[in-house]
Design an enzyme around this catalytic site. Structure first.
Site, PDB file in Angstrom:
ATOM      1  N   ASN A 168       0.805  -1.236   0.000  1.00  0.00           N
ATOM      2  CA  ASN A 168       0.000   0.000   0.000  1.00  0.00           C
ATOM      3  C   ASN A 168       0.836   1.283   0.000  1.00  0.00           C
ATOM      4  O   ASN A 168       0.463   2.268   0.618  1.00  0.00           O
ATOM      5  CB  ASN A 168      -0.911   0.019   1.239  1.00  0.00           C
ATOM      6  CG  ASN A 168      -1.835  -1.178   1.295  1.00  0.00           C
ATOM      7  OD1 ASN A 168      -2.150  -1.763   0.271  1.00  0.00           O
ATOM      8  ND2 ASN A 168      -2.264  -1.537   2.479  1.00  0.00           N
ATOM      9  N   SER A 179      -4.679  -5.855   0.671  1.00  0.00           N
ATOM     10  CA  SER A 179      -5.180  -7.030   1.400  1.00  0.00           C
ATOM     11  C   SER A 179      -6.584  -7.395   0.953  1.00  0.00           C
ATOM     12  O   SER A 179      -6.917  -8.563   0.742  1.00  0.00           O
ATOM     13  CB  SER A 179      -5.265  -6.722   2.906  1.00  0.00           C
ATOM     14  OG  SER A 179      -4.058  -6.928   3.550  1.00  0.00           O
TER      15      SER A 179
END
Length: 378
Positions: free
Chosen positions: A256, A319
């Site tokens: 991320n 995720s």
């Protein structure tokens, strides 16, 4: 490797001062040295219960994880030992916020067209190992979806979730409470929770190696890895390779950091399916790592799923995108059992929908379950 070197390592790892030493993964140039270390360790008189926890055996890669001082690190090559750090790995999720109960099908599950495939496949009997923070066993949306798992942090306990991340991942993959709660991508698949991550969402590489090993030995079809790290690890690569060679499909999140040319490990290993995140506009989410190493993108922005104590939460991260892909592969495998990891990766890449706003639409795309099912019929 002589006995005195082995004993020095074991004494150092189990001494009161070991907590100050860095945890490292110890491997051996010769199989006979591994056997010798294993014998000495099994006969070693541990000074306390805490000390016995300090040395972890990683049989699938013929290695041990233990605290090693800098002084002992220096003598490793002369003794036929190869060492690498056993670093901490973090789950790949950003902000999360509680949400009111929302019935029905979350937007990401709709986006990848999973509901249109349920008349053909629901993921029945496909086993998905989720290496994560555990799962909320009492969640009404997951009760029908959970199989046997393992708690690597406390072998005597069930893999209960004390963070929330693992429960969120499990919900997107296989939640099955159509009347009163949410429904995941593959509602008849079975999630097997592997708790390798603590309440902070952190794990050592050695815990993940043990988790992969458990998944292979327990006959998982898919392993969901919604976590990553910046540095490569030969030990983790060996474990991933073992799974790949055993026919287990590994789906991993890219990270991320919003990077354009780099993604995290283990997603960067070619033996995995690397997943980036998209938003409701079908564009790459700003936080998602991207680039040539990504195999497929999937919804990962503001994803609603199950949470601790029977609640729901909205989370963003690669995720969340990864759990959509694991669920989609479960649908495909239930429909076409026997596909290899190589087959699955080829189908996923062949059936992607081009993304909006990208200059190389043919090289990258978003997950589409219907197109996947059509691709295996050709």
């Amino acid at each position: 490797m002589d006995r005195s070197a082995i004993l020095r390592l074991l004494h150092s790892a189990t001494s009161p001062s070991a907590s100050a030493a860095k945890r490292r993964i110890v491997r051996f140039w010769h199989h006979s040295d591994y056997e010798r270390f294993l014998l000495e360790w099994s006969n070693f008189d541990m000074p306390s219960e805490d000390a016995s926890e300090a040395v972890r055996h990683l049989p699938s890669i013929e290695a041990f994880s233990l605290p090693v001082t800098s002084e002992l690190l220096a003598i490793a090559p002369a003794n036929g030992i190869w060492m690498e750090n056993d670093p901490c790995v973090s789950v790949h999720a950003t902000v999360h916020k509680p949400v009111a109960r929302e019935k029905g099908i979350p937007w990401g599950v709709q986006e990848i067209k999973a509901p249109l495939a349920w008349s053909t496949t629901t993921g029945h009997r496909v086993k998905v190992g989720v290496i994560d923070t555990g799962v909320d066993f009492s969640h009404p949306d997951l009760k029908q979806s959970l199989g046997r798992g393992i708690n690597l942090l406390n072998r005597g306990s069930l893999p209960h979730d004390d963070n929330g991340h693992g429960t969120h991942i499990a919900g997107t993959i296989a939640a099955a409470n159509q009347l009163h709660g949410m429904i995941g991508v593959a509602p008849r698949a079975t999630v097997h929770p592997v708790k390798a991550f603590d309440h902070n969402g952190s794990a050592f590489v050695s815990d993940i190696v043990l988790g992969i090993d458990w998944c292979v030995r327990s006959g998982m079809d898919i392993v969901n890895m919604s976590f990553g790290m910046k540095t490569r690890s030969k030990s983790l690569l060996t474990a991933v390779n073992n799974a790949y060679n055993a026919g287990v499909i590994i789906v991993a999140s890219s990270g991320n950091d919003g990077k354009r040319k780099s993604i995290d490990y283990p997603a960067r290993y070619p033996q995995t399916i690397a997943v980036g995140a998209t938003n409701r506009l079908r564009r790459i989410a700003p936080f998602s790592n991207r680039g040539m190493h990504i195999d497929v993108y999937a919804p990962g922005d503001k994803i609603l799923s199950s949470w601790l104590r029977g609640k729901y939460n909205e989370m963003s991260g690669t995720s969340m995108a990864t759990s959509h892909v694991s669920g989609a592969i479960a649908l495909l495998l239930a429909h076409r059992p026997g596909l290899t990891p190589t087959d699955i990766k080829a189908v996923v890449k062949r059936s992607m929908l081009p993304l909006r706003g990208t200059k190389t639409p043919r090289l990258t795309g978003e997950l589409d379950v219907l197109r996947m099912l059509q691709a295996v019929e050709r």
